[in-house]
Scaffold this active site. Structure first.
Site, PDB file in Angstrom:
ATOM      1  CE  LYS A 188     -76.999 -51.432 -35.711  1.00 59.03           C
ATOM      2  NZ  LYS A 188     -77.467 -52.798 -35.926  1.00 59.03           N
ATOM      3  CD  GLU A 233     -76.690 -53.984 -27.964  1.00 61.39           C
ATOM      4  OE1 GLU A 233     -75.461 -53.786 -27.978  1.00 61.39           O
ATOM      5  OE2 GLU A 233     -77.322 -54.466 -28.903  1.00 61.39           O
ATOM      6  CG  HIS A 261     -50.858 -56.069 -10.239  1.00 63.43           C
ATOM      7  ND1 HIS A 261     -50.017 -56.150  -9.155  1.00 63.43           N
ATOM      8  CD2 HIS A 261     -51.227 -57.350 -10.524  1.00 63.43           C
ATOM      9  CE1 HIS A 261     -49.861 -57.420  -8.813  1.00 63.43           C
ATOM     10  NE2 HIS A 261     -50.588 -58.174  -9.636  1.00 63.43           N
TER      11      HIS A 261
END
Ligand code: PA5
Length: 430
Positions: free
Chosen positions: A419, A279, A306
């Site tokens: 937003k 960010e 893995h």
């Protein structure tokens, strides 16, 4: 040039970022570039444009006392808290909680989080509100983030006014307005400390102090690191070399930059690192339209060995891999099993901590043989002091990387725009 530092809170080894054939090279103007990055950063901190860097200074001690004092008082009256927050108002505190209080007993003060506001965490919170005397802690720097407010609106019916604490901007925003109008407890987030840089303010310290964690030691660790980074010669500054090495690898096409924690308690710390670097740096260069920024990723060793290691080792050359390990003196031994398995006897006298450390070294060796750039942080202990220093180091390095990338590391226009779009959609008539 310097690539290794044995610091009190952790050691850092960047050697394998620099010894790869056809790897990164020092730029001719690196001295000027590094000096300029540090000077610009330090000037911003001195002129109060960068709040996080000065926050651990002793002059802010009274604000930390206020946080500790409120937590102490409420710990006597309550047994649990539901904390609500997202992004920078969640990732740092939960990461430290996971490390410093991973297995709370029934008697301990219990802190539960709602970050993603969907039905599961909301129902879990509602189920536990009545089992203990519970506080609500609502954390939002802006005071107006939709998910946090939605969770709080929904749960507010369960809390009386003296069981509510908000942590928000000292003057602005809906939460500040509400706390004043309703008479809730409140703590300020310093105005110049942005969300993802705020874990060592009330945002992180208050939930941790509720759990009885020595938050003062986090600040002491941060202050120790501040002094170290401020006092060392610029061309030996570990945060600057860390930022610069990662920046050069990104420029060379290795933009996928992992931080692989070798202890499940630290996985969320690595998630916090992802938000901090993503960010802060994923931006348009200042004054231009060029998009820059690394792609930070978190991983957990040994589990991800893995699933991801094959790709790291033989897949496209796009990555650097950082290792994050910590000594764990309390780690149990594998021990002798109830059956005979002679071919695996070598396991029995090892602790799980040794197993993980050796696995991280094996992975690093294998990647190095494959010319994949790696680096390593090693913490001697997962103490508040060391973690405060580590967090402060990452924040400083990220801010310095902002200077190298020529971006504003402290805004987040992309998040803010989303937003606003969400608010538009929510206010539109169905
Ligand atoms: O780092 C940031 O600024 C963001 O991630 C914010 O922390 C996040 O969007 C939540 O914002 P707020 O703390 O204002 O609720």
């Amino acid at each position: 040039m310097k690539t290794q530092w044995n610091l009190k809170p952790f050691s850092l080894d960047l050697g394998h970022l620099w010894d790869i054939t056809s790897g990164i090279q020092l730029e001719k103007d690196h001295t000027a570039k590094l000096t300029q990055a540090w000077d610009q950063f330090f000037h911003k901190s001195k002129t109060n444009q960068i709040g996080f860097f000065n926050w651990p200074l002793p002059e802010n001690s009274s604000q930390i006392e206020e946080i500790e004092g409120l937590a102490r008082k409420l710990r006597q009256r309550f047994q649990a808290a539901i904390c609500m927050g997202i992004g920078g108002s969640y990732l740092g505190p939960i990461a430290l909680q996971e490390i410093l209080n991973p297995l709370p007993s029934n008697q301990d003060f219990k802190v539960q989080w709602i970050s993603n506001a969907d039905s599961a965490p909301i129902s879990r919170a509602k189920n536990s509100i009545h089992t203990k005397k519970c506080l609500a802690v609502v954390i939002s720097k802006s005071g107006g983030t939709t998910e946090t407010l939605a969770a709080w609106f929904h749960l507010s019916h369960h809390f009386s006014k003296d069981s509510i604490v908000v942590i928000t901007d000292p003057k602005q925003g809906e939460l500040r307005r509400l706390s004043q109008a309703e008479g809730w407890h409140s703590l300020p987030v310093p105005p110049t400390v942005g969300g993802r840089f705020s874990v060592l303010t009330a945002v992180g310290l208050f939930p941790l102090a509720l759990q009885g964690i020595a938050v003062r030691e986090l600040i002491e660790g941060a202050n120790y690191m501040r002094e170290l980074l401020t006092d060392c010669p610029t061309l030996e500054n570990p945060a600057l070399w860390y930022a610069y090495s990662k920046f050069l690898w990104d420029k060379q096409g290795h933009s996928i930059q992992y931080l692989m924690a070798y202890d499940s308690r630290m996985k969320l710390l690595s998630d916090w690192y992802v938000q901090l670097w993503a960010e802060s740096l994923g931006k348009k260069e200042l004054g231009s339209k060029v998009s820059v920024g690394p792609n930070p990723v978190s991983a957990l060793g040994t589990s991800d060995q893995h699933s991801l290691l094959q790709l790291f080792k033989e897949g496209p050359r796009q990555r650097i891999v950082g290792f994050l390990t910590a000594e764990d003196p309390e780690s149990p031994q594998v021990g002798t099993p109830t059956f005979s398995s002679p071919d695996f006897d070598y396991l029995t006298h090892r602790t799980f901590s040794e197993l993980n450390l050796l696995a991280s070294q094996a992975t690093e060796e294998s990647l190095h043989r494959g010319e994949v750039p790696t680096y390593r942080f090693s913490l001697p202990q997962l103490s508040p002091f060391n973690l405060g220093a580590f967090i402060f180091f990452q924040e400083t390095a990220c801010a310095l990387a902002g200077e190298l990338y020529r971006v504003n590391a402290f805004d987040q226009p992309g998040v803010e725009e989303t937003k606003k779009i969400l608010k538009g959609k929510l206010t539109a008539k169905p």
